[in-house]
Design an enzyme around this catalytic site. Structure first.
Site, mmCIF file in Angstrom:
data_model
loop_
_atom_site.group_PDB
_atom_site.id
_atom_site.type_symbol
_atom_site.label_atom_id
_atom_site.label_comp_id
_atom_site.label_asym_id
_atom_site.label_seq_id
_atom_site.Cartn_x
_atom_site.Cartn_y
_atom_site.Cartn_z
ATOM 1 N N ARG A 1 22.834 29.956 -42.790
ATOM 2 C CA ARG A 1 22.254 30.500 -44.026
ATOM 3 C C ARG A 1 22.795 31.888 -44.365
ATOM 4 O O ARG A 1 22.808 32.279 -45.528
ATOM 5 C CB ARG A 1 20.728 30.544 -43.912
ATOM 6 C CG ARG A 1 20.098 29.176 -44.144
ATOM 7 C CD ARG A 1 18.595 29.226 -43.974
ATOM 8 N NE ARG A 1 17.956 28.052 -44.542
ATOM 9 C CZ ARG A 1 16.662 27.802 -44.459
ATOM 10 N NH1 ARG A 1 15.855 28.642 -43.819
ATOM 11 N NH2 ARG A 1 16.153 26.721 -45.009
ATOM 12 N N LYS B 1 6.891 13.024 -40.498
ATOM 13 C CA LYS B 1 5.725 12.793 -41.352
ATOM 14 C C LYS B 1 6.080 12.125 -42.659
ATOM 15 O O LYS B 1 6.829 12.677 -43.464
ATOM 16 C CB LYS B 1 5.062 14.134 -41.665
ATOM 17 C CG LYS B 1 4.282 14.708 -40.519
ATOM 18 C CD LYS B 1 3.596 15.909 -41.049
ATOM 19 C CE LYS B 1 2.613 16.532 -40.115
ATOM 20 N NZ LYS B 1 2.133 17.783 -40.717
ATOM 21 N N GLY C 1 17.398 21.853 -42.915
ATOM 22 C CA GLY C 1 16.480 21.750 -41.785
ATOM 23 C C GLY C 1 17.059 20.953 -40.635
ATOM 24 O O GLY C 1 18.193 21.175 -40.226
ATOM 25 N N GLY D 1 12.758 21.713 -47.447
ATOM 26 C CA GLY D 1 11.681 21.490 -48.414
ATOM 27 C C GLY D 1 12.165 21.644 -49.851
ATOM 28 O O GLY D 1 11.811 20.854 -50.733
HETATM 29 C C1 3PG Z 1 12.709 27.155 -45.009
HETATM 30 O O1 3PG Z 1 13.159 27.495 -43.922
HETATM 31 O O2 3PG Z 1 12.365 25.986 -45.263
HETATM 32 C C2 3PG Z 1 12.630 28.176 -46.097
HETATM 33 O O3 3PG Z 1 13.184 29.388 -45.677
HETATM 34 C C3 3PG Z 1 11.206 28.344 -46.561
HETATM 35 O O4 3PG Z 1 10.412 28.771 -45.492
HETATM 36 P P1 3PG Z 1 8.848 28.430 -45.499
HETATM 37 O O5 3PG Z 1 8.749 26.937 -45.329
HETATM 38 O O6 3PG Z 1 8.252 29.195 -44.365
HETATM 39 O O7 3PG Z 1 8.308 28.848 -46.839
HETATM 40 MG MG MG Z 2 10.749 24.488 -44.301
#
Ligand code: 3PG
Ligand code: MG
Length: 376
Positions: free
Chosen positions: A48, A185, A331, A354
Protein backbone atom coordinates in the site's frame (compact mmCIF):
# COMPACT_ATOMS: atom_id res chain seq x y z
CA UNK A 1 -21.34 6.86 -11.25
CA UNK A 2 -18.85 8.03 -13.83
CA UNK A 3 -15.20 8.42 -12.99
CA UNK A 4 -15.16 11.27 -15.54
CA UNK A 5 -17.05 13.42 -13.02
CA UNK A 6 -14.18 13.24 -10.52
CA UNK A 7 -11.35 15.80 -10.85
CA UNK A 8 -7.95 14.32 -11.74
CA UNK A 9 -4.51 15.55 -10.72
CA UNK A 10 -4.32 17.38 -14.06
CA UNK A 11 -7.63 19.12 -13.31
CA UNK A 12 -6.27 20.17 -9.94
CA UNK A 13 -3.09 21.58 -11.48
CA UNK A 14 -5.12 23.50 -14.06
CA UNK A 15 -7.37 24.88 -11.34
CA UNK A 16 -4.47 26.08 -9.17
CA UNK A 17 -2.37 27.33 -12.07
CA UNK A 18 0.77 25.79 -10.59
CA UNK A 19 1.40 23.33 -7.80
CA UNK A 20 4.85 24.75 -7.01
CA UNK A 21 5.15 25.70 -3.37
CA UNK A 22 1.67 24.39 -2.57
CA UNK A 23 1.03 22.26 0.52
CA UNK A 24 -1.02 19.29 -0.57
CA UNK A 25 -2.73 16.92 1.81
CA UNK A 26 -2.77 13.40 0.36
CA UNK A 27 -5.09 10.96 2.09
CA UNK A 28 -3.36 7.60 1.65
CA UNK A 29 -4.29 4.15 2.87
CA UNK A 30 -1.13 3.25 4.76
CA UNK A 31 -3.04 0.73 6.86
CA UNK A 32 -0.30 -1.86 6.29
CA UNK A 33 0.00 -5.28 7.90
CA UNK A 34 2.48 -5.25 10.78
CA UNK A 35 4.13 -7.64 13.19
CA UNK A 36 4.23 -6.49 16.79
CA UNK A 37 7.18 -7.01 19.06
CA UNK A 38 6.33 -5.55 22.45
CA UNK A 39 5.65 -1.88 21.84
CA UNK A 40 7.24 -1.67 18.42
CA UNK A 41 5.74 -2.74 15.10
CA UNK A 42 7.38 -3.86 11.88
CA UNK A 43 5.76 -3.62 8.44
CA UNK A 44 5.33 -7.06 6.85
CA UNK A 45 4.02 -5.86 3.47
CA UNK A 46 4.57 -2.38 2.00
CA UNK A 47 2.29 -2.84 -1.05
CA UNK A 48 0.00 0.00 0.00
CA UNK A 49 2.94 2.37 0.51
CA UNK A 50 4.44 1.58 -2.90
CA UNK A 51 1.01 1.94 -4.49
CA UNK A 52 0.84 5.60 -3.38
CA UNK A 53 4.19 6.56 -4.95
CA UNK A 54 2.97 7.57 -8.44
CA UNK A 55 0.75 10.27 -6.93
CA UNK A 56 3.33 11.45 -4.40
CA UNK A 57 6.07 11.63 -7.03
CA UNK A 58 3.83 13.41 -9.55
CA UNK A 59 3.07 16.11 -6.97
CA UNK A 60 6.70 16.42 -5.85
CA UNK A 61 7.91 16.73 -9.46
CA UNK A 62 5.69 19.81 -9.73
CA UNK A 63 7.23 21.39 -6.67
CA UNK A 64 4.45 20.67 -4.20
CA UNK A 65 5.02 19.80 -0.55
CA UNK A 66 3.26 16.52 0.13
CA UNK A 67 1.67 15.87 3.52
CA UNK A 68 0.22 12.37 3.83
CA UNK A 69 -2.51 11.41 6.26
CA UNK A 70 -3.66 7.86 6.98
CA UNK A 71 -5.20 5.63 9.57
CA UNK A 72 -3.40 2.51 10.77
CA UNK A 73 -5.28 -0.27 12.51
CA UNK A 74 -8.22 0.45 14.76
CA UNK A 75 -6.93 2.38 17.80
CA UNK A 76 -10.46 3.74 18.36
CA UNK A 77 -9.80 7.36 19.15
CA UNK A 78 -6.80 7.11 21.47
CA UNK A 79 -3.06 7.32 20.87
CA UNK A 80 -1.34 3.95 21.04
CA UNK A 81 2.34 3.43 20.18
CA UNK A 82 1.51 0.06 18.64
CA UNK A 83 -0.34 1.93 15.87
CA UNK A 84 2.13 4.78 15.47
CA UNK A 85 2.94 5.90 11.91
CA UNK A 86 6.71 5.74 12.69
CA UNK A 87 7.38 2.51 10.73
CA UNK A 88 5.41 3.88 7.76
CA UNK A 89 7.24 7.21 7.97
CA UNK A 90 10.58 5.39 7.95
CA UNK A 91 9.66 3.20 4.96
CA UNK A 92 8.24 6.14 3.01
CA UNK A 93 11.40 8.18 3.68
CA UNK A 94 13.34 5.43 1.84
CA UNK A 95 10.91 5.32 -1.09
CA UNK A 96 10.01 9.02 -1.42
CA UNK A 97 12.11 11.39 0.68
CA UNK A 98 10.70 14.71 1.81
CA UNK A 99 7.12 13.69 2.55
CA UNK A 100 5.50 14.82 5.79
CA UNK A 101 3.57 11.96 7.38
CA UNK A 102 0.89 12.95 9.87
CA UNK A 103 0.25 10.78 12.93
CA UNK A 104 -2.45 8.08 12.78
CA UNK A 105 -5.76 9.83 12.06
CA UNK A 106 -7.66 7.38 14.26
CA UNK A 107 -5.77 8.51 17.37
CA UNK A 108 -8.49 11.19 17.39
CA UNK A 109 -12.14 10.11 17.65
CA UNK A 110 -13.03 12.99 15.32
CA UNK A 111 -11.78 11.03 12.30
CA UNK A 112 -14.28 8.17 12.47
CA UNK A 113 -17.04 10.45 13.77
CA UNK A 114 -16.54 12.71 10.73
CA UNK A 115 -16.27 15.66 13.10
CA UNK A 116 -16.20 18.98 11.19
CA UNK A 117 -13.75 20.40 13.75
CA UNK A 118 -11.35 17.56 13.00
CA UNK A 119 -11.61 18.24 9.26
CA UNK A 120 -11.07 21.98 9.80
CA UNK A 121 -7.90 21.17 11.72
CA UNK A 122 -6.70 18.79 9.02
CA UNK A 123 -7.01 21.31 6.20
CA UNK A 124 -5.49 24.24 8.12
CA UNK A 125 -2.56 25.59 6.09
CA UNK A 126 -3.36 23.17 3.23
CA UNK A 127 -3.79 24.43 -0.36
CA UNK A 128 -5.32 21.33 -1.91
CA UNK A 129 -6.45 17.80 -1.11
CA UNK A 130 -5.87 14.55 -2.99
CA UNK A 131 -7.65 11.34 -2.09
CA UNK A 132 -5.49 8.34 -3.00
CA UNK A 133 -6.82 6.14 -0.17
CA UNK A 134 -8.96 3.80 -2.23
CA UNK A 135 -8.93 1.17 0.56
CA UNK A 136 -10.59 3.59 2.98
CA UNK A 137 -12.93 5.41 0.58
CA UNK A 138 -15.93 3.29 1.66
CA UNK A 139 -15.65 4.95 5.09
CA UNK A 140 -17.47 8.28 5.53
CA UNK A 141 -14.69 9.43 7.85
CA UNK A 142 -13.49 13.03 8.23
CA UNK A 143 -10.30 12.73 6.18
CA UNK A 144 -12.18 10.97 3.35
CA UNK A 145 -15.34 13.05 2.96
CA UNK A 146 -14.46 16.32 4.73
CA UNK A 147 -11.66 18.14 2.85
CA UNK A 148 -13.31 18.46 -0.61
CA UNK A 149 -15.76 21.07 0.70
CA UNK A 150 -12.86 23.16 2.07
CA UNK A 151 -10.08 23.10 -0.53
CA UNK A 152 -9.65 22.26 -4.25
CA UNK A 153 -9.59 18.46 -4.45
CA UNK A 154 -8.81 15.58 -6.79
CA UNK A 155 -8.37 11.85 -6.95
CA UNK A 156 -4.83 10.45 -7.04
CA UNK A 157 -3.50 7.99 -9.62
CA UNK A 158 -4.16 4.92 -7.46
CA UNK A 159 -7.75 5.86 -6.67
CA UNK A 160 -8.36 6.64 -10.34
CA UNK A 161 -7.06 3.28 -11.57
CA UNK A 162 -9.01 1.36 -8.92
CA UNK A 163 -12.24 3.10 -9.84
CA UNK A 164 -11.68 2.67 -13.59
CA UNK A 165 -10.92 -1.05 -13.30
CA UNK A 166 -13.67 -1.94 -10.84
CA UNK A 167 -16.32 0.17 -12.55
CA UNK A 168 -15.50 -1.52 -15.87
CA UNK A 169 -16.19 -4.91 -14.25
CA UNK A 170 -19.69 -3.68 -13.42
CA UNK A 171 -20.44 -2.04 -16.70
CA UNK A 172 -18.70 -3.79 -19.58
CA UNK A 173 -16.68 -6.91 -18.75
CA UNK A 174 -15.42 -9.16 -21.55
CA UNK A 175 -17.45 -12.37 -21.38
CA UNK A 176 -17.51 -14.86 -19.91
CA UNK A 177 -17.02 -12.95 -16.65
CA UNK A 178 -16.46 -15.17 -13.64
CA UNK A 179 -16.17 -14.18 -9.98
CA UNK A 180 -14.48 -16.46 -7.47
CA UNK A 181 -15.36 -15.63 -3.89
CA UNK A 182 -13.99 -17.04 -0.67
CA UNK A 183 -13.33 -16.02 2.89
CA UNK A 184 -15.02 -16.89 6.11
CA UNK A 185 -18.23 -14.92 6.23
CA UNK A 186 -21.02 -15.02 3.70
CA UNK A 187 -22.75 -12.20 5.61
CA UNK A 188 -19.94 -9.84 4.47
CA UNK A 189 -20.43 -10.87 0.85
CA UNK A 190 -24.17 -11.27 0.30
CA UNK A 191 -24.56 -7.73 -1.00
CA UNK A 192 -21.76 -8.13 -3.48
CA UNK A 193 -22.96 -11.61 -4.48
CA UNK A 194 -26.36 -10.12 -5.32
CA UNK A 195 -24.80 -7.28 -7.30
CA UNK A 196 -22.32 -9.57 -9.08
CA UNK A 197 -25.10 -11.93 -10.11
CA UNK A 198 -26.44 -9.09 -12.29
CA UNK A 199 -23.20 -8.94 -14.29
CA UNK A 200 -21.24 -12.20 -14.02
CA UNK A 201 -21.77 -15.28 -16.16
CA UNK A 202 -20.86 -17.62 -13.30
CA UNK A 203 -19.86 -17.52 -9.65
CA UNK A 204 -17.56 -19.93 -7.81
CA UNK A 205 -17.75 -20.01 -4.02
CA UNK A 206 -15.10 -21.49 -1.74
CA UNK A 207 -13.67 -20.61 1.65
CA UNK A 208 -15.52 -21.23 4.89
CA UNK A 209 -18.55 -19.39 3.53
CA UNK A 210 -19.30 -22.39 1.32
CA UNK A 211 -20.44 -24.25 4.45
CA UNK A 212 -23.34 -21.88 4.92
CA UNK A 213 -24.38 -22.80 1.36
CA UNK A 214 -23.83 -26.51 2.14
CA UNK A 215 -26.09 -26.13 5.19
CA UNK A 216 -28.69 -24.45 2.94
CA UNK A 217 -28.53 -27.52 0.68
CA UNK A 218 -28.98 -29.79 3.69
CA UNK A 219 -25.47 -31.26 3.58
CA UNK A 220 -23.99 -32.21 6.95
CA UNK A 221 -20.99 -29.95 7.61
CA UNK A 222 -19.58 -31.45 10.83
CA UNK A 223 -17.88 -28.78 12.94
CA UNK A 224 -17.10 -26.49 10.02
CA UNK A 225 -17.45 -22.77 10.44
CA UNK A 226 -20.79 -21.44 9.16
CA UNK A 227 -23.34 -18.72 9.83
CA UNK A 228 -26.65 -20.22 11.01
CA UNK A 229 -28.52 -16.93 10.56
CA UNK A 230 -27.55 -16.79 6.87
CA UNK A 231 -28.73 -20.28 5.90
CA UNK A 232 -32.21 -19.18 4.82
CA UNK A 233 -30.81 -16.33 2.74
CA UNK A 234 -28.39 -18.70 1.02
CA UNK A 235 -31.22 -21.18 0.37
CA UNK A 236 -33.33 -18.43 -1.23
CA UNK A 237 -30.38 -17.37 -3.32
CA UNK A 238 -29.78 -20.91 -4.57
CA UNK A 239 -33.50 -21.37 -5.29
CA UNK A 240 -33.86 -18.21 -7.34
CA UNK A 241 -30.49 -17.79 -9.05
CA UNK A 242 -30.46 -18.04 -12.83
CA UNK A 243 -26.68 -18.18 -13.28
CA UNK A 244 -24.42 -21.09 -12.45
CA UNK A 245 -23.04 -21.01 -8.90
CA UNK A 246 -20.15 -23.45 -8.54
CA UNK A 247 -19.78 -24.85 -5.04
CA UNK A 248 -16.98 -27.23 -3.97
CA UNK A 249 -17.46 -30.92 -4.77
CA UNK A 250 -14.88 -31.98 -2.22
CA UNK A 251 -13.38 -30.55 0.95
CA UNK A 252 -10.16 -31.11 2.88
CA UNK A 253 -9.91 -30.57 6.60
CA UNK A 254 -9.43 -32.37 9.87
CA UNK A 255 -11.39 -35.37 11.09
CA UNK A 256 -12.80 -35.70 14.60
CA UNK A 257 -9.34 -36.87 15.78
CA UNK A 258 -7.53 -33.95 14.24
CA UNK A 259 -6.16 -35.95 11.32
CA UNK A 260 -5.95 -34.55 7.78
CA UNK A 261 -8.88 -35.82 5.71
CA UNK A 262 -10.67 -35.31 2.38
CA UNK A 263 -14.46 -35.54 2.07
CA UNK A 264 -17.12 -35.32 -0.58
CA UNK A 265 -19.67 -32.63 0.24
CA UNK A 266 -21.00 -34.42 3.37
CA UNK A 267 -18.79 -33.96 6.42
CA UNK A 268 -19.19 -36.37 9.33
CA UNK A 269 -19.69 -35.29 12.96
CA UNK A 270 -16.60 -33.67 14.42
CA UNK A 271 -14.95 -33.07 11.05
CA UNK A 272 -13.92 -29.56 10.13
CA UNK A 273 -13.54 -28.35 6.57
CA UNK A 274 -10.57 -26.03 6.08
CA UNK A 275 -9.98 -25.91 2.32
CA UNK A 276 -11.67 -26.83 -0.92
CA UNK A 277 -10.55 -30.29 -2.08
CA UNK A 278 -8.35 -31.12 -5.10
CA UNK A 279 -11.34 -31.88 -7.37
CA UNK A 280 -12.97 -28.54 -6.57
CA UNK A 281 -9.70 -26.65 -6.94
CA UNK A 282 -9.19 -28.15 -10.40
CA UNK A 283 -12.80 -27.36 -11.36
CA UNK A 284 -12.52 -23.75 -10.13
CA UNK A 285 -9.20 -23.47 -12.00
CA UNK A 286 -10.95 -24.61 -15.21
CA UNK A 287 -13.74 -22.05 -14.71
CA UNK A 288 -11.08 -19.35 -14.38
CA UNK A 289 -9.10 -20.55 -17.42
CA UNK A 290 -12.22 -20.46 -19.60
CA UNK A 291 -13.20 -16.91 -18.62
CA UNK A 292 -12.21 -13.66 -20.30
CA UNK A 293 -12.68 -11.57 -17.15
CA UNK A 294 -12.02 -12.83 -13.63
CA UNK A 295 -12.64 -11.19 -10.28
CA UNK A 296 -11.26 -13.04 -7.27
CA UNK A 297 -11.87 -12.08 -3.65
CA UNK A 298 -11.20 -14.22 -0.60
CA UNK A 299 -9.04 -17.28 0.02
CA UNK A 300 -10.43 -20.78 -0.63
CA UNK A 301 -9.24 -22.08 2.72
CA UNK A 302 -6.94 -21.50 5.67
CA UNK A 303 -3.95 -20.91 3.36
CA UNK A 304 -1.72 -19.69 6.19
CA UNK A 305 -1.45 -23.38 7.15
CA UNK A 306 0.44 -25.26 4.37
CA UNK A 307 -1.88 -28.25 4.71
CA UNK A 308 -4.84 -26.09 3.69
CA UNK A 309 -3.18 -23.81 1.12
CA UNK A 310 -3.67 -26.01 -1.96
CA UNK A 311 -7.14 -24.76 -2.92
CA UNK A 312 -6.15 -21.10 -2.70
CA UNK A 313 -2.88 -21.81 -4.49
CA UNK A 314 -4.58 -23.61 -7.40
CA UNK A 315 -7.06 -20.76 -7.85
CA UNK A 316 -4.26 -18.16 -7.55
CA UNK A 317 -2.20 -20.04 -10.14
CA UNK A 318 -5.15 -20.17 -12.56
CA UNK A 319 -5.77 -16.44 -12.04
CA UNK A 320 -2.07 -15.83 -12.77
CA UNK A 321 -1.98 -18.16 -15.82
CA UNK A 322 -5.21 -17.24 -17.61
CA UNK A 323 -5.17 -14.81 -20.52
CA UNK A 324 -8.35 -13.26 -19.10
CA UNK A 325 -8.38 -9.75 -17.62
CA UNK A 326 -7.85 -10.50 -13.92
CA UNK A 327 -8.73 -8.40 -10.90
CA UNK A 328 -7.99 -9.47 -7.35
CA UNK A 329 -9.76 -7.82 -4.43
CA UNK A 330 -7.45 -6.65 -1.65
CA UNK A 331 -6.88 -8.02 1.80
CA UNK A 332 -6.39 -11.76 2.18
CA UNK A 333 -6.50 -12.70 -1.50
CA UNK A 334 -3.85 -10.10 -2.32
CA UNK A 335 -1.75 -11.41 0.58
CA UNK A 336 -2.19 -14.97 -0.73
CA UNK A 337 -1.08 -13.94 -4.22
CA UNK A 338 1.98 -12.24 -2.77
CA UNK A 339 2.75 -15.27 -0.57
CA UNK A 340 2.74 -17.46 -3.70
CA UNK A 341 4.85 -14.91 -5.63
CA UNK A 342 2.10 -14.43 -8.22
CA UNK A 343 1.16 -10.80 -7.60
CA UNK A 344 2.95 -9.60 -10.76
CA UNK A 345 0.93 -11.99 -12.92
CA UNK A 346 -2.51 -10.42 -12.54
CA UNK A 347 -3.81 -7.31 -14.28
CA UNK A 348 -4.96 -5.47 -11.18
CA UNK A 349 -4.47 -6.18 -7.49
CA UNK A 350 -6.76 -3.87 -5.59
CA UNK A 351 -5.38 -2.14 -2.50
CA UNK A 352 -8.86 -2.28 -0.98
CA UNK A 353 -10.71 -5.31 0.34
CA UNK A 354 -13.94 -3.87 1.72
CA UNK A 355 -13.74 -0.87 -0.62
CA UNK A 356 -13.52 -2.99 -3.78
CA UNK A 357 -16.52 -5.08 -2.71
CA UNK A 358 -18.55 -1.97 -1.87
CA UNK A 359 -17.69 -0.32 -5.16
CA UNK A 360 -18.74 -3.47 -7.04
CA UNK A 361 -21.92 -3.65 -4.99
CA UNK A 362 -23.04 0.00 -5.05
CA UNK A 363 -21.11 1.48 -7.97
CA UNK A 364 -20.08 4.39 -5.75
CA UNK A 365 -18.29 5.15 -2.47
CA UNK A 366 -18.58 8.03 0.03
CA UNK A 367 -15.05 9.19 -0.83
CA UNK A 368 -15.91 9.40 -4.54
CA UNK A 369 -19.17 11.24 -3.91
CA UNK A 370 -17.25 13.81 -1.83
CA UNK A 371 -14.74 14.38 -4.65
CA UNK A 372 -17.61 14.91 -7.10
CA UNK A 373 -19.01 17.52 -4.72
CA UNK A 374 -22.14 15.50 -3.89
CA UNK A 375 -23.56 16.02 -0.44
CA UNK A 376 -22.61 13.04 1.76
C1 3PG B 1 -8.60 -1.71 5.13
O1 3PG B 1 -7.53 -2.16 5.52
O2 3PG B 1 -9.54 -2.44 4.76
C2 3PG B 1 -8.77 -0.23 5.04
O3 3PG B 1 -7.57 0.42 5.36
C3 3PG B 1 -9.91 0.23 5.91
O4 3PG B 1 -9.64 -0.11 7.24
P1 3PG B 1 -10.86 -0.33 8.25
O5 3PG B 1 -11.56 -1.58 7.79
O6 3PG B 1 -10.26 -0.45 9.61
O7 3PG B 1 -11.77 0.87 8.11
MG1 MG C 1 -10.82 -4.17 5.84
Amino acid sequence: MSVAAIPTLEDLEARLGSLAGKRILVRTDFNVPQECDGDTSRITDDFRIRAALPTIEWLQERGATVVTASHLGRPRGTANTKFSMDPVRARLAELAPGVEVLENLRFDAGEEANDPAFTANLVRGIDAYVNDAFGASHRAHASIVGPPSHVPSAMGRLLQREVEVLTALRTNPKRPFVAVLGGAKVSDKLGVIDALLDTVDALAIGGAMCFTFFAALGHPIGDSLFEPDQVDTCRRLLDTVTKPIHLPSDITGLDANGRYATYRTRLPDGAKGLDIGPGSAAAFGDVVMEARTVFWNGPMGMFEDDRFAAGTKTVAQAVADTKAFTVVGGGDSAAALAAFGLDDDVDHVSTGGGASLELLEHGDLPGLAALRGDQA
